[in-house]
Every structure is written in structure tokens, then in C-alpha cells.
Write a protein that holds these residues in place. Structure first.
Motif, PDB file in Angstrom:
ATOM      1  N   PHE A 139       0.798  -1.233   0.000  1.00 18.55           N
ATOM      2  CA  PHE A 139       0.000   0.000   0.000  1.00 18.55           C
ATOM      3  C   PHE A 139       0.828   1.280   0.000  1.00 18.55           C
ATOM      4  N   GLY A 140       2.125   1.191   0.227  1.00 24.55           N
ATOM      5  CA  GLY A 140       2.971   2.372   0.210  1.00 24.55           C
ATOM      6  C   GLY A 140       3.129   3.012   1.581  1.00 24.55           C
ATOM      7  N   ALA A 141       4.219   3.765   1.730  1.00 24.85           N
ATOM      8  CA  ALA A 141       4.597   4.308   3.033  1.00 24.85           C
ATOM      9  C   ALA A 141       3.580   5.298   3.588  1.00 24.85           C
ATOM     10  N   ASP A 142       3.001   6.143   2.731  1.00 20.79           N
ATOM     11  CA  ASP A 142       2.095   7.189   3.236  1.00 20.79           C
ATOM     12  C   ASP A 142       0.887   6.597   3.944  1.00 20.79           C
ATOM     13  N   ARG A 143       0.287   5.578   3.346  1.00 16.72           N
ATOM     14  CA  ARG A 143      -0.872   4.949   3.989  1.00 16.72           C
ATOM     15  C   ARG A 143      -0.484   4.252   5.290  1.00 16.72           C
ATOM     16  N   ILE A 144       0.716   3.711   5.326  1.00 17.93           N
ATOM     17  CA  ILE A 144       1.122   2.963   6.507  1.00 17.93           C
ATOM     18  C   ILE A 144       1.524   3.905   7.639  1.00 17.93           C
ATOM     19  N   ARG A 145       1.920   5.115   7.331  1.00 16.17           N
ATOM     20  CA  ARG A 145       2.177   6.080   8.407  1.00 16.17           C
ATOM     21  C   ARG A 145       0.900   6.334   9.211  1.00 16.17           C
ATOM     22  N   THR A 146      -0.231   6.370   8.546  1.00 18.56           N
ATOM     23  CA  THR A 146      -1.499   6.499   9.264  1.00 18.56           C
ATOM     24  C   THR A 146      -1.723   5.298  10.170  1.00 18.56           C
ATOM     25  N   PHE A 147      -1.425   4.116   9.675  1.00 10.89           N
ATOM     26  CA  PHE A 147      -1.553   2.884  10.461  1.00 10.89           C
ATOM     27  C   PHE A 147      -0.683   2.967  11.711  1.00 10.89           C
ATOM     28  N   THR A 148       0.577   3.352  11.538  1.00 11.37           N
ATOM     29  CA  THR A 148       1.496   3.374  12.675  1.00 11.37           C
ATOM     30  C   THR A 148       1.106   4.445  13.695  1.00 11.37           C
ATOM     31  N   THR A 149       0.538   5.549  13.217  1.00  9.24           N
ATOM     32  CA  THR A 149       0.080   6.590  14.146  1.00  9.24           C
ATOM     33  C   THR A 149      -1.076   6.086  14.996  1.00  9.24           C
ATOM     34  N   LEU A 150      -2.021   5.409  14.374  1.00  7.02           N
ATOM     35  CA  LEU A 150      -3.148   4.846  15.115  1.00  7.02           C
ATOM     36  C   LEU A 150      -2.662   3.818  16.131  1.00  7.02           C
ATOM     37  N   ARG A 151      -1.687   3.011  15.730  1.00  4.74           N
ATOM     38  CA  ARG A 151      -1.144   1.996  16.642  1.00  4.74           C
ATOM     39  C   ARG A 151      -0.429   2.655  17.822  1.00  4.74           C
ATOM     40  N   ALA A 152       0.346   3.676  17.540  1.00  2.56           N
ATOM     41  CA  ALA A 152       1.078   4.352  18.611  1.00  2.56           C
ATOM     42  C   ALA A 152       0.130   5.036  19.591  1.00  2.56           C
ATOM     43  N   ASN A 153      -0.995   5.525  19.088  1.00  2.23           N
ATOM     44  CA  ASN A 153      -1.968   6.216  19.942  1.00  2.23           C
ATOM     45  C   ASN A 153      -2.893   5.256  20.680  1.00  2.23           C
ATOM     46  N   GLY A 154      -2.798   3.963  20.365  1.00  2.37           N
ATOM     47  CA  GLY A 154      -3.659   2.981  21.025  1.00  2.37           C
ATOM     48  C   GLY A 154      -5.104   3.008  20.550  1.00  2.37           C
ATOM     49  N   ASP A 155      -5.339   3.556  19.343  1.00  2.00           N
ATOM     50  CA  ASP A 155      -6.706   3.605  18.797  1.00  2.00           C
ATOM     51  C   ASP A 155      -7.003   2.301  18.059  1.00  2.00           C
ATOM     52  N   PHE A 156      -7.188   1.218  18.807  1.00  2.00           N
ATOM     53  CA  PHE A 156      -7.230  -0.093  18.184  1.00  2.00           C
ATOM     54  C   PHE A 156      -8.505  -0.332  17.369  1.00  2.00           C
ATOM     55  N   MET A 157      -9.630   0.194  17.796  1.00  2.00           N
ATOM     56  CA  MET A 157     -10.843   0.035  16.999  1.00  2.00           C
ATOM     57  C   MET A 157     -10.695   0.738  15.656  1.00  2.00           C
ATOM     58  N   GLU A 158     -10.162   1.949  15.696  1.00  2.00           N
ATOM     59  CA  GLU A 158      -9.934   2.694  14.454  1.00  2.00           C
ATOM     60  C   GLU A 158      -8.861   2.009  13.611  1.00  2.00           C
ATOM     61  N   LEU A 159      -7.857   1.451  14.281  1.00  2.00           N
ATOM     62  CA  LEU A 159      -6.786   0.754  13.579  1.00  2.00           C
ATOM     63  C   LEU A 159      -7.322  -0.449  12.823  1.00  2.00           C
TER      64      LEU A 159
END
Length: 263
Positions: A50-70
Motif C-alpha cells: 500500500f505504500g509508506a504514506d498509507r502505513i504512516r497512518t496505520f502506525t500513528t493509530l497503533r502508537a496512539n492505542g486507537d485499536f478500533m480505528e486501527l
């Protein structure tokens, strides 16, 4: 004999090749794949698809603990593909084929919770046997192996809703493999025993997955050594429990060194 243990390779195949070239005997404790590379978002399975830009959103959600959104974001990513299972299988197959060109034939390999067991077995066939629940003699020591991750006892394994099928087992299945081993000199698993100092990861600040029955097997049989990985930044990398040295062999992706024992 010098035995080199590694775990949590997570795509660091250059490092694995260097260790494999000099190891007298290599033991790999799982997580050959990297679903998401939190340090380099363009790497990992998701990054390559999917490319780095989309995955940065993934990693931000993971770091913030937003697991439902993740989980919702992860699902939405896969739904953008016409054939998510085929795409994933092709990428995983290519990475496992790369691993097979690195590993020596006498390497002892188990899979971790991030690995995809069905694809690994299709790629390797009988070149590397399934060691889960089996005992192997290396250099005069008996090594017993339990592969994959596990649910907690009493927690039902939930079916995966996406194309990714990580190697996480029902606790009863994990323990059944462990029980087949009996007493061994070295107990080898991907996940740690249920000891808080070994399970606690200091970066996400939480207790990680453990192997049901591992601590009971250690207490009952007192192997010389219990080796594992999975926890990348543990509170303690090794502790002694009775006569058993319990050792996290390290986060190989970021620190590509082996834990070595001379027998």
C-alpha cells in the motif's frame, strides 16, 4: 558446538544471511515476516503493498492505542484490492522464498505469531520439517520446540476477518504441543513464559502475549535454558528461575546479533 539463536527477524534478511553464514548451528524462533515496519513504513508487508504514506497512518493509530480505528483502517486498506488474498499470498511467498535461499539445510526453524503457516509450508515443503511439538538433538543437548503465538487460557480464538492469517493458536492447542515434549535440556518457543518482567514491553508499555504452560513446564522439568523472542523491548532480557536460565534472544530486526551458546 556453537548454537546461534535468533528471533523476530521481521524482514532483516541481510542480517540473517550474515548470521547463517558463520553459525555452526542456527536456531530460528519465528517472526520471519514483518506485517508492519514501524520504523520504515515503506517496508513490511503492508508497506510493500500500500505504500509508506498509507502505513504512516496505520502506525500513528497503533502508537496512539486507537485499536478500533486501527482495525477499521486495516480492513479498509485490504478492501481497496480486487484480490487481497492473492496479493498477500504472492508477497509472503516471495519473502519466504528469499528466506529459503539464506537458511542452511540443518537450521532448526519454528514460526512466530506474525508468520503465515500455510504459505511457509507450501514454500518449504519437507526441506525444513515442522518442529512444533517435537524434540531435536543438537550437540548432545535435547531441544524441544513450540511454535506460534497463543490466546490466553479460557479465551476463545476469534476467526480472522481479513486476508491476514497470523499464526496465533488456541491455548489448548499450544499446550498440547508443549505437553508432547516432556523434559528437555533447552525449551524453545517464540513467545515468552508468563513472567511479567519477560512479557512487559517498555515501548508500548504493556504485557505481551505468553505461552500457556511454559512456566509450568519450566518449573516441573527445570531445563538448562528456555529461549524465546516476541517481546522487542522487554523489562528484563533474562532471568533465572530455579536452575533454568530464561532468555529473550533479542529483536533481530533492529539488533541483528544472535544469542549464542557453546556446548
Amino acid at each position: 558446538m556453537r548454537v546461534s539463536f535468533v528471533s523476530d527477524v521481521h524482514g532483516n534478511y541481510d542480517g540473517l544471511a550474515r548470521i547463517a553464514e558463520r553459525a555452526e548451528r542456527l536456531v530460528v524462533l519465528g517472526d520471519l515476516l514483518d506485517y508492519v515496519d514501524y520504523h520504515e513504513p515503506g517496508n513490511g508487508i503492508l508497506g510493500s503493498i500500500f505504500g509508506a504514506d498509507r502505513i504512516r497512518t496505520f502506525t500513528t493509530l497503533r502508537a496512539n492505542g486507537d485499536f478500533m480505528e486501527l482495525h477499521a483502517y486495516n480492513r479498509d486498506l485490504w478492501e481497496t484490492l480486487a484480490d487481497p488474498v492473492g496479493t498477500l499470498t504472492e508477497v509472503v511467498t516471495g519473502r519466504y522464498e528469499q528466506v529459503t535461499r539464506i537458511l542452511p539445510q540443518d537450521a532448526a526453524v519454528i514460526l512466530g505469531n506474525v508468520d503465515v503457516e500455510s504459505v511457509w509450508r507450501q514454500v518449504v515443503g519437507d526441506r525444513w520439517p515442522d518442529l512444533d511439538g517435537t524434540v531435536l538433538e543438537i550437540g548432545g543437548r535435547t531441544l524441544g520446540f513450540v511454535a506460534g503465538g497463543s490466546t490466553r487460557p479460557g479465551v476463545q480464538l476469534r476467526p480472522s476477518t481479513g486476508p491476514w492469517r497470523p499464526y496465533v493458536r488456541d491455548a489448548r492447542d499450544f499446550r498440547a504441543s508443549l505437553d508432547r515434549l516432556g523434559p528437555v535440556d533447552v525449551l524453545c518457543s517464540h513467545v515468552p513464559p508468563d513472567v511479567p518482567r519477560l512479557r512487559y514491553d517498555t515501548v508500548p508499555a504493556r504485557l505481551e502475549m505468553f505461552g500457556p504452560g511454559l512456566i509450568e513446564a519450566i518449573d516441573a522439568h527445570q531445563p538448562e535454558l528456555a529461549v524465546f523472542g516476541h517481546v522487542h523491548q522487554p523489562l528484563a532480557r533474562r532471568i533465572r528461575r530455579g536452575r533454568t536460565e530464561c532468555v529473550n534472544v533479542g529483536h533481530f530486526q533492529r539488533f541483528p546479533d544472535a544469542f549464542e551458546m557453546q556446548w
